[in-house]
Design an enzyme around this catalytic site. Structure first.
Site: not given
Length: 205
Positions: A79, A185, A187
């Site tokens: 990001c 992202h 995650e």
């Protein structure tokens, strides 16, 4: 070991948990010695480019990241962390980046239709082009990942390894040698994101 750079910016717990989920040994650190000893480095980040770049330089970790990357250590920016890899950003002024990826960070408002919301938030498909990066070895064309951003990587065609459509083809991921960056992202991207992190942890990445 994967070392996540802790410079006061980013959702470090979620990221560390995701690396643990793919079996990686991971540590969150602001210690230059630990970063130098790690096999791989991850540069996270959320918020404004100028503030994040300043924090990274204040603690001297910018030099460590640059030196380790130039020495050949795998580096992944996520990001805002990806954006920091670029030469400069035009987010609320002009700010110098780490210079590991050629190009600059510019507002998506300059290239998308006026009726689309900013920031760009949501799930979008990845497009890899003719040759898929090792970072995406476990992914298929069109797999979806989660984005939250108002700025994008521009003038970086030679480094783009994935794009995503949001009223325009936006840079979704970049790579230059051992340096990788994801605008999205991993995650927060479920099994697809975990597959990317797993690939980064492997020797071929």
């Amino acid at each position: 070991m994967v070392a996540i750079v802790d410079y006061g910016v980013g959702n470090l717990f979620s990221l560390a948990s995701s690396f643990k989920a793919v079996g990686a040994e991971v540590t969150v650190t602001s210690d230059p010695a630990v970063l130098r000893a790690a096999e791989r480095i991850v540069l996270p980040g959320v918020g404004a480019f100028g503030d994040a770049a300043a924090k990274l330089r204040e603690c001297g970790l910018d030099r460590v990241v640059i030196e380790e990357a130039k020495a050949g250590k795998p580096l992944l920016g996520i990001c805002l962390g990806m954006q920091l890899l670029f030469e400069k950003s035009f987010e609320y002024g002009e700010h110098e980046g780490l210079g590991l990826i050629k190009g600059e960070i510019r507002p998506i408002a300059d290239v998308i239709p006026a009726d689309l919301k900013i920031p760009h938030i949501g799930w979008n498909a990845l497009h890899f082009g003719k040759e898929k990066s090792p970072l995406f070895r476990y992914l298929n064309e069109g797999d979806h990942v989660y984005f939250v951003h108002s700025f994008y990587g521009a003038n970086c065609a030679e480094s783009v390894i994935a794009t995503a459509e949001y009223g325009a083809e936006l840079t979704a991921a970049v790579a230059s040698g051992n340096v990788y960056g994801c605008q999205f992202h991993p995650e927060k991207s479920g099994r697809v994101g975990l597959a990317i992190l797993r690939a980064f942890c492997e020797k071929e990445a």
